[in-house]
Every structure is written in structure tokens, then in C-alpha cells.
Design a protein around this motif. Sequence first.
Motif, PDB file in Angstrom:
ATOM      1  N   ASN A  70       0.832  -1.207   0.000  1.00 22.04           N
ATOM      2  CA  ASN A  70       0.000   0.000   0.000  1.00 22.04           C
ATOM      3  C   ASN A  70       0.861   1.249   0.000  1.00 22.04           C
ATOM      4  N   MET A  71       1.887   1.224   0.884  1.00 21.95           N
ATOM      5  CA  MET A  71       2.762   2.405   1.012  1.00 21.95           C
ATOM      6  C   MET A  71       3.582   2.615  -0.252  1.00 21.95           C
ATOM      7  N   ARG A  72       3.970   1.496  -0.896  1.00 22.67           N
ATOM      8  CA  ARG A  72       4.875   1.617  -2.040  1.00 22.67           C
ATOM      9  C   ARG A  72       4.137   1.908  -3.337  1.00 22.67           C
ATOM     10  N   ALA A  73       2.799   1.748  -3.332  1.00 21.31           N
ATOM     11  CA  ALA A  73       2.033   1.937  -4.567  1.00 21.31           C
ATOM     12  C   ALA A  73       2.270   3.337  -5.120  1.00 21.31           C
ATOM     13  N   GLY A  74       2.582   3.429  -6.382  1.00 23.12           N
ATOM     14  CA  GLY A  74       2.702   4.732  -7.035  1.00 23.12           C
ATOM     15  C   GLY A  74       4.048   5.390  -6.871  1.00 23.12           C
ATOM     16  N   ILE A  75       5.010   4.734  -6.188  1.00 27.22           N
ATOM     17  CA  ILE A  75       6.349   5.323  -6.059  1.00 27.22           C
ATOM     18  C   ILE A  75       7.178   4.854  -7.250  1.00 27.22           C
ATOM     19  N   TYR A  76       7.435   5.725  -8.190  1.00 31.04           N
ATOM     20  CA  TYR A  76       8.235   5.351  -9.353  1.00 31.04           C
ATOM     21  C   TYR A  76       9.545   6.134  -9.355  1.00 31.04           C
ATOM     22  N   GLU A  77       9.508   7.357  -9.843  1.00 30.36           N
ATOM     23  CA  GLU A  77      10.783   8.073  -9.922  1.00 30.36           C
ATOM     24  C   GLU A  77      10.829   9.304  -9.031  1.00 30.36           C
ATOM     25  N   GLU A  78       9.756   9.550  -8.340  1.00 32.63           N
ATOM     26  CA  GLU A  78       9.752  10.704  -7.434  1.00 32.63           C
ATOM     27  C   GLU A  78       9.051  10.340  -6.141  1.00 32.63           C
ATOM     28  N   LEU A  79       9.516  10.948  -5.070  1.00 30.13           N
ATOM     29  CA  LEU A  79       8.845  10.727  -3.787  1.00 30.13           C
ATOM     30  C   LEU A  79       8.760  12.058  -3.051  1.00 30.13           C
ATOM     31  N   SER A  80       7.599  12.296  -2.529  1.00 33.21           N
ATOM     32  CA  SER A  80       7.416  13.484  -1.713  1.00 33.21           C
ATOM     33  C   SER A  80       6.978  13.003  -0.327  1.00 33.21           C
ATOM     34  N   GLY A  81       7.684  13.391   0.678  1.00 31.94           N
ATOM     35  CA  GLY A  81       7.350  12.897   2.014  1.00 31.94           C
ATOM     36  C   GLY A  81       8.040  13.709   3.086  1.00 31.94           C
ATOM     37  N   SER A  82       7.966  13.179   4.294  1.00 28.60           N
ATOM     38  CA  SER A  82       8.558  13.880   5.424  1.00 28.60           C
ATOM     39  C   SER A  82       9.629  12.967   6.026  1.00 28.60           C
ATOM     40  N   SER A  83      10.881  13.423   5.960  1.00 32.84           N
ATOM     41  CA  SER A  83      11.976  12.596   6.508  1.00 32.84           C
ATOM     42  C   SER A  83      12.015  12.781   8.018  1.00 32.84           C
ATOM     43  N   PRO A  84      12.086  11.676   8.783  1.00 37.92           N
ATOM     44  CA  PRO A  84      11.892  11.756  10.270  1.00 37.92           C
ATOM     45  C   PRO A  84      12.840  12.659  11.065  1.00 37.92           C
ATOM     46  N   PRO A  85      14.080  12.994  10.787  1.00 41.48           N
ATOM     47  CA  PRO A  85      14.875  12.739   9.588  1.00 41.48           C
ATOM     48  C   PRO A  85      15.570  11.378   9.656  1.00 41.48           C
TER      49      PRO A  85
END
Lengths: 244, 400
Positions: free
Chosen positions: B33-48
Motif C-alpha cells: 500500500n505504502m509503495r504503490a505509485g512510487i516510481y521516480e519521485e517521492l514526496s514525504g517527510s523525513s523523520p529525519p
Amino acid sequence: MKFKAVDAVSIASILRTVGEFMPEVTLVSTKEGLRLGGVDPSRVAYVDIVIPSLYFQEFESGEREVIGIKLEDVINALKNVKKNDGLTFFTNEGKLELTIEGDFERSFIIPLVELEEPKNPGINLQFAFKAKMLTSTFNETLDILSDMGESVVISSEDGKLIISVEGDVGVSRVELSEAAGNLIEASGTNASSVYGLDYLLKTTKMRNSSDVVELMFGTQLPLKLRFQLPQEGYGDVYIAPRAE
Amino acid sequence: MKVDPGTCLRCRATKYLCGLTYCPVTVKMSILNMRAGIYEELSGSSPPSVFVGRFNYPKVAVYPSAPPLGGDTSRYEDPKLWISMSLDEFLAMRLSVFRGGQSFRVEQASDPSRDLWDVQTLALSPRPVEVEMKFKEPPKTMNVIDDTLPPLGPSAPLDKLRLGTIPPPEKVVEKVFSSQDMKAIEGMRLLYTSGVGVERISRILSVGGMGVDRKLVPTRWSITAVDKTLSDQLVKELKEFDILDNVEVYVREHLRNLFVAMLIPGNWSFEWGEAWFPRTAWNYWGGEVAVEIDHEGYSGRKTYPEIGGCYYASRLAVAEHLVKRRRQATVVLWRETYPGFFFPVGVWFVRENVRKLLEGRPETFDTVWEAVEYLSSRLKVSRDWTRKSWILNLMRSRLF
């Protein structure tokens, strides 16, 4: 308390050996000489060093003076002593003044620490076997066995001394005897005990202070190593047998 | 490992009938579920989160990492929370942390390029940072599963890293980072005594954020370096304290692991032992329980323990406990790992479990042998422990 030794290396080696066993030590000086030692923190070994006043070039002491020193501090101060350096210890107002005389004079002032005076436990054992050898022979034997395992079996068979280590890859065994010329003296009956090799290895620095070591042991008895020092001084190290 | 499909039908992630400590189906579904749609770009929040690899040292890969989620993701890097999570939740969370890798020579940490500087700045942050990562190719499912490191998710070569607003680090972190003449050892100690967690300290160390001669440090090495350095200092302190009065025994069970501590009146010496049952991470194909023990006497040890980073992680936890109580003791720590604990999760698991273990209420005994007798009913390989224990053998071998 004041004493001056002509051989700084020898005194430094004694202190380094004691430092292998304990972090701090009490020095007791009397008119007869200097005594230091104690039980190691794990209570497996007991060290008792006696250096007669005649060992020193100069020796001054009250009837009985007791001081505590942190060995790391003193050993660090003595780390660069050379063969012909002289060494003076002098206590003054809670401090130990240490002077090394060689190519140039170096002085260190080290604070004394408050320690309880160790009680001499008075170990009096009847050993089944005794052997005397050069300290260099003893060191060489330990060097051969040092990486082979954790426990060393010391046994005597028909006057021969056998020191062996059983490791993961096999057994290493060194046989010493008067006949082979690597023991100066040997006497006693057959016996065998196991000791921690790491405790024996802690004694190897005595090589610079002592030429002859006497090894005494018995079945299920502590091992006693007596490193002979000049003027009838000695360094005794007792190591408890290992219960496997 | 194969699980009979009939078992899953009966269990449906409720009873762990397969014998594992987590449900592979739930974890896989969560990750997918989490990995769905992750191809060449990721937008998120690094914990860091930043991972520094060790392969090809001294040219190593540095991975700024983030899950594909915005907002507060600090739980992704917080072992204090991980310890109270189920393994399902923990694995699903950690294996959805995406990594974007760039190669640097380790010495570049002292004179970083813009790319490396950004990673260093990210690592210093006290709170999550919004990131955008553009990968050169879709991330591959190459999870990091390691004895020392917490698990990490897929990775890909990083094309571009863009950072959002970075919260300023605490003054003490800024001081350690900007002081070029402060040794790393001093920096670690200063951060620790200022309340910075060991995970953050090892992250800052790994990106070359402290020390005089700064280098990138593979994460695996930096974790153990921090545990060792900090516990060395604490052990030095606790040797000044009075000796404990009684033998104290602590027992904790957690996720098919049993942790046992015996604090024995006496001078400091320490032993860490692990017993891995067959079909556990490090004894998967073995037929018998594998018991390994490493130890140190009062003066410490001169060689690296064969048992690995867990030795120093557990040593840190017990040294913290003794310093807090201003007491000195001879310490025996043992861990039994039972079938079902399928793969390693990192040394944090040991550190946090030993911390929790020592928060518990101990049973007290007059002698170590009474304590050993009590433990014989709790431990499954009791005889192996008493036979192989360095400290128990030492206790039997005393002169006085």
C-alpha cells in the motif's frame, strides 16, 4: 617517604604489572623497605611486592608510612623511562613528587589518593610442585600459548612441568624440564590445575624487573608466581584455580 | 520460510499460528500500500533519516530517506516508540522508508559539496523535514535487514534532493557541528549529557557532523561507536560508586525474546550472552541452541567482542542504570531468542529491551547461587548458561 632507584625501567615495570591487576595501590614503607599490592577487583588474584631498602640507592622512611596512588597516573608519568634513567619518589603534603633523571630531568607531581590499607591475607599453602626458571623462558611459553584459548592447564608429570592450552582449534602444549635445560630447578609430585590465561599474561611485564621466577601449584590450589628481585626482594602473584 | 496456507486461513493475523512474531501477510500488504505509485519521485517527510552504507569504503553511498507520507513521521526513527509497537507495525513502517543514494568519498564530509551539505543539514534536524526526492530509476525492493541497523526499505540512485524548511537544531547540536576543534568523542559525550538520544548522535556522527578530521561513517559502525564511547564513560563513572547490597535479578519477555539481568555485588565486570534457538535469525538451520557469550573484567577489553554490536548496546543500557542509581555491580546479561523471531531488527532492540528490563522490579537474593537457582525455572537453556558464563566461573574461582 623518599627513595631513589638507579633503574627506573625496573620500578616502572613493577608498577605496570601491579597496574594490570588493580587501578590503585597502597604503598607501605618502613625502615626495612617498601611493600605494595592487594587483591584484584575480581578477587581472583593477589599481588604482594616487597622491595628491600637495600634495593634503592637512597631510602628514607618513618617507622611506617602509608600512601595510596592511582596507578594510571604514575604509569603514564613513567611511560618514557629509558634504560639508564634514575627515578626518585618523594611524598610531600598529600602529593607524590616523581623525578626521572636521564638525558634531562623530568618531574611530575601526582596527587595521592586515600585508600584503606590492605590486610595481608596470609596465604600459607603447601604446594605439590615447584619449578624455577628464567623469566624470559616463562614469558616465551606464555607468548606461544597466548592466542590459543582462555584457560591454561598447568601440570607436573614425573618432574616435568607441562603448560597447555585447549582452544577451539586444538591443544597447544609446552613441556619444560631440568633435563632439557629450560628449568633451573624442579621438585614435587604430580599435580594439575586450570588457571585463567589472561591472569598469567598480566605478569609478563615483570620480565624487565626480574630474571628468575619460581612457579608453585597443586591440584585445585592457587598458582603462586614468585618473581625474584635484587637484594632478596620479591614479587608474589597468586592466581586462583579456575572452576570449570 | 514457507507457511502452510491453511494456517493463514485459520489465523487471519490474529493468533500468529505460523509461529512467527509478525504476520508476513499484513506486513506485505502494508508495504505494498505504502509503495504503490512510487516510481521516480517521492514526496514525504523525513523523520529525519539518513543511512550511510559500508560497501566500497572509502567511497560509500549516502541515502537520505523518507516514507511517502507528510506530517509528523518522527516515529519512523524513534526506538522508544518502536519497543511498544507490534512487529507487524514496526516492519511495515520501516520497510516503507525509501532511500535515495549518492556516492561520496568519506573525506568529503570535511569539505562537503552542496548535495552532501544538504544531507548533513537534514541529519541535524530535531524534527521531520519535508523532502522531495527524484530518483534516477524506480526504487528496487532491496530492503536492508541487519543485526546492527533497524530495517530499511527500497532504494534507488538519487538524482535530486529538495529540502523544505528545516527546523533549526538545538544550540548544543549546532555547537558540536560547528566546532572544528572538538573531538568526536567529546562531541558524543556533550550531546548525550545534553539529552540528545543515542540514535541522533550516531546519525550526526555518520554524516561526518562532528570531530576534528571529519569523515562519513557507515551507519552500522557509527551505532556501535556511539554505544561504546558513551558506555566507556559511564563505566568509568560507576567505578567510583559504592557496591550494590544484594543480588538483583530482572526478567523481561518481549516478542519471543527473554532478557535476564543479574546485578551482583562486586566490582564492575560485564557479560553479554545470547542463546539463539533453531529456526531463529542467526541459527536458522541449526539443530541445537547456539549460546555465545562475551565479557570484560574490571579493566575492560582490548578486542572487539565477537558477539557484535549488541554487546555495547546492552552495556550502555546497564551502565546508564547503574550510574543513575550511583551503584557499582558485576553484571550478567543474557538473552534467549525463541523460534519465530525470524530476522534481525537492529541493536536498538537490545538497548531498549535492556533499558525496559532494568526499569522493572527486581527479585533480590543474598547469594548469586540462589539467584541462579531462581533463574533455572525461567531460562530454557539454564545449564548452558551456568556452564559457559565467564562471570559465574569467575565467582567460583575467587581466591577470597
